[in-house]
Design a protein around this motif. Sequence first.
Motif, mmCIF file in Angstrom:
data_model
loop_
_atom_site.group_PDB
_atom_site.id
_atom_site.type_symbol
_atom_site.label_atom_id
_atom_site.label_comp_id
_atom_site.label_asym_id
_atom_site.label_seq_id
_atom_site.Cartn_x
_atom_site.Cartn_y
_atom_site.Cartn_z
ATOM 1 N N TRP A 208 1.204 -1.408 0.074
ATOM 2 C CA TRP A 208 0.066 -0.425 -0.065
ATOM 3 C C TRP A 208 1.144 1.592 -0.150
ATOM 4 O O TRP A 208 0.373 2.455 -0.749
ATOM 5 N N ALA A 209 2.155 1.367 0.857
ATOM 6 C CA ALA A 209 3.208 2.376 1.044
ATOM 7 C C ALA A 209 3.309 2.756 -0.565
ATOM 8 O O ALA A 209 3.736 3.600 -0.769
ATOM 9 N N ALA A 210 3.509 2.062 -1.074
ATOM 10 C CA ALA A 210 4.321 2.120 -2.671
ATOM 11 C C ALA A 210 3.000 2.536 -3.667
ATOM 12 O O ALA A 210 4.174 3.312 -4.515
ATOM 13 N N VAL A 211 2.235 2.974 -3.511
ATOM 14 C CA VAL A 211 1.163 3.386 -4.348
ATOM 15 C C VAL A 211 1.314 4.882 -4.806
ATOM 16 O O VAL A 211 1.832 4.390 -6.017
ATOM 17 N N PRO A 212 1.339 5.599 -3.889
ATOM 18 C CA PRO A 212 1.642 6.873 -4.431
ATOM 19 C C PRO A 212 3.875 6.986 -5.091
ATOM 20 O O PRO A 212 4.081 7.823 -6.017
ATOM 21 N N PHE A 213 3.941 5.738 -4.423
ATOM 22 C CA PHE A 213 5.350 5.735 -4.968
ATOM 23 C C PHE A 213 5.165 5.445 -7.064
ATOM 24 O O PHE A 213 6.371 6.337 -7.616
ATOM 25 N N GLY A 241 5.788 13.240 -0.243
ATOM 26 C CA GLY A 241 4.481 13.710 0.732
ATOM 27 C C GLY A 241 3.786 12.213 0.830
ATOM 28 O O GLY A 241 2.968 11.790 2.274
ATOM 29 N N GLY A 242 3.731 11.334 -0.153
ATOM 30 C CA GLY A 242 2.921 10.028 0.505
ATOM 31 C C GLY A 242 4.012 9.332 1.092
ATOM 32 O O GLY A 242 2.846 8.590 2.375
ATOM 33 N N ALA A 243 5.295 9.371 1.262
ATOM 34 C CA ALA A 243 5.999 8.722 1.940
ATOM 35 C C ALA A 243 5.914 9.511 3.743
ATOM 36 O O ALA A 243 5.762 8.426 4.945
ATOM 37 N N PHE A 244 5.826 10.496 3.426
ATOM 38 C CA PHE A 244 5.391 11.919 4.841
ATOM 39 C C PHE A 244 3.830 10.752 5.413
ATOM 40 O O PHE A 244 4.246 10.481 6.668
ATOM 41 N N VAL A 295 11.028 -3.065 -18.769
ATOM 42 C CA VAL A 295 11.960 -2.541 -18.096
ATOM 43 C C VAL A 295 10.307 -1.282 -17.237
ATOM 44 O O VAL A 295 10.475 -0.284 -16.186
ATOM 45 N N LEU A 296 8.848 -1.710 -17.973
ATOM 46 C CA LEU A 296 8.073 -0.877 -17.736
ATOM 47 C C LEU A 296 7.395 -1.419 -15.945
ATOM 48 O O LEU A 296 7.104 -0.579 -15.334
ATOM 49 N N ILE A 297 7.454 -2.539 -16.282
ATOM 50 C CA ILE A 297 6.639 -3.664 -15.255
ATOM 51 C C ILE A 297 7.822 -3.147 -14.270
ATOM 52 O O ILE A 297 7.524 -2.582 -12.926
ATOM 53 N N ALA A 298 9.143 -3.166 -14.816
ATOM 54 C CA ALA A 298 10.437 -2.832 -13.233
ATOM 55 C C ALA A 298 10.581 -1.563 -12.577
ATOM 56 O O ALA A 298 10.409 -0.894 -11.275
ATOM 57 N N THR A 299 9.561 -0.409 -13.821
ATOM 58 C CA THR A 299 9.704 0.673 -13.067
ATOM 59 C C THR A 299 8.830 1.448 -11.715
ATOM 60 O O THR A 299 8.012 2.227 -11.205
ATOM 61 N N LEU A 300 7.121 0.222 -12.555
ATOM 62 C CA LEU A 300 6.858 1.194 -12.243
ATOM 63 C C LEU A 300 5.707 0.129 -10.917
ATOM 64 O O LEU A 300 4.572 0.374 -10.499
#
Length: 414
Positions: A208-213, A241-244, A295-300
């Motif tokens: 869930w935390a990775a979603v904003p990133f 800001g998502g991490a905060f 590459v797209l999967i690794a990036t996103l």
Amino acid sequence: MVTADAHPNLTTKEPMPTPSAATASVPAHRLPSLDALRGFALLLGVVLHSLMSLSTIPWVVTDVSRAPVADALVGWIHLFRVPLFFALAGYFARAALARKGPRGFAADRGKRILLPLLVFWPVAVLPVIVVAIAFAITHPQLPAAPPSDDPLAIGTPAHLWFLWSLSQFYLVLLAAHWLIPRIVPLALRERCSVGLGRAFTGPLGPLWAAVPFAVALWLQPSGIVGPATLRPELPASIAFGGAFWVGWCWGGVAHALNRLRRHWPARLAAAAVLTIGCLIVSAPAAPSSGDSPAVLIATLVAYPLAAWLWVYGLVGVAVTYVHRERPVVRYLADASYWVYLTHLGWVCTLQLALADLGWPWALKFVVILGGSLAATLLTYQVLVRATPIGRWLNGRTYPTRQRPERPAATATAR
């Protein structure tokens, strides 16, 4: 020493939570584990910048001894260091706001976050600009970065951008703290706080935390970096800001740290595997029409998830093993703020001095890192630790030497 009895986050049995949204997981005092981890994140910034001239990434100084290993180390540190720092900032902000109230919180953060950005900018940033000009003059054969046409670039916060971003996050936090209680009933606020706290401290918390990133990387697939000017940038604001906000949500449930330390070995192992995969396929990468699905999967997907698995795993290690104050760790944690504020001028000066020498890159790295740490720790000891500057930055000062204890008075009068 923080014990299970002294801190509700460190108990082994977890009762049904009945906290208020503001005080669910508020530390009563400083926690050695998270203080040490925050200092670690700041000091990792010195390591990162010491490697930059030795990598192939554009930097103030370009060294003749660049190495792919330096690129890999920079990529690994950059992956998780800033999300870790902002998550801890969000967790500490919740505790500070509950303890100080809105006015006290605003005054404290203005003094310790925004004011250092203004006061230390000449000391922290101007030497870097001087080194950049000196390198460009002495190395005209190397391509120089084109000058920015942004008028705000002249006042770049450079490596102090995190203070400017934190100040903005605090302002949004105070606005939400004022507005939300006026439009959302208390019972609903508490249910949401506990629900989000459980989600972000549970087994799927890193996901869930990775979603904003991931959203930020979708907007800027070449990678998220701090803003180069005082103008906020949307991808960085979403990612950090998502991490905060994630760190803030950690404090919404009782025994948050006890929950966060679970599964840390598996999380670090998964983070290492995903990181190696991202480095192999060069993610994140600048978008192009020939991007492969890998590459797209690794990036996103893999990159943001790896970042947050490192964050959760490192928090788990710190909470599990750093139970008490240790003099060396406490000293470095206190010094880390000053070290980070003032290190970049020393780092770039040493990089300029060594740029044309034919030394191995690893030796140069050790000299740059060791020299900059020695200079910043020495100035901390002399100028900060026992002075009003130390109280300003860290909220406390230390005596230059310990006073000897007086012997107990005897009952016999002479």
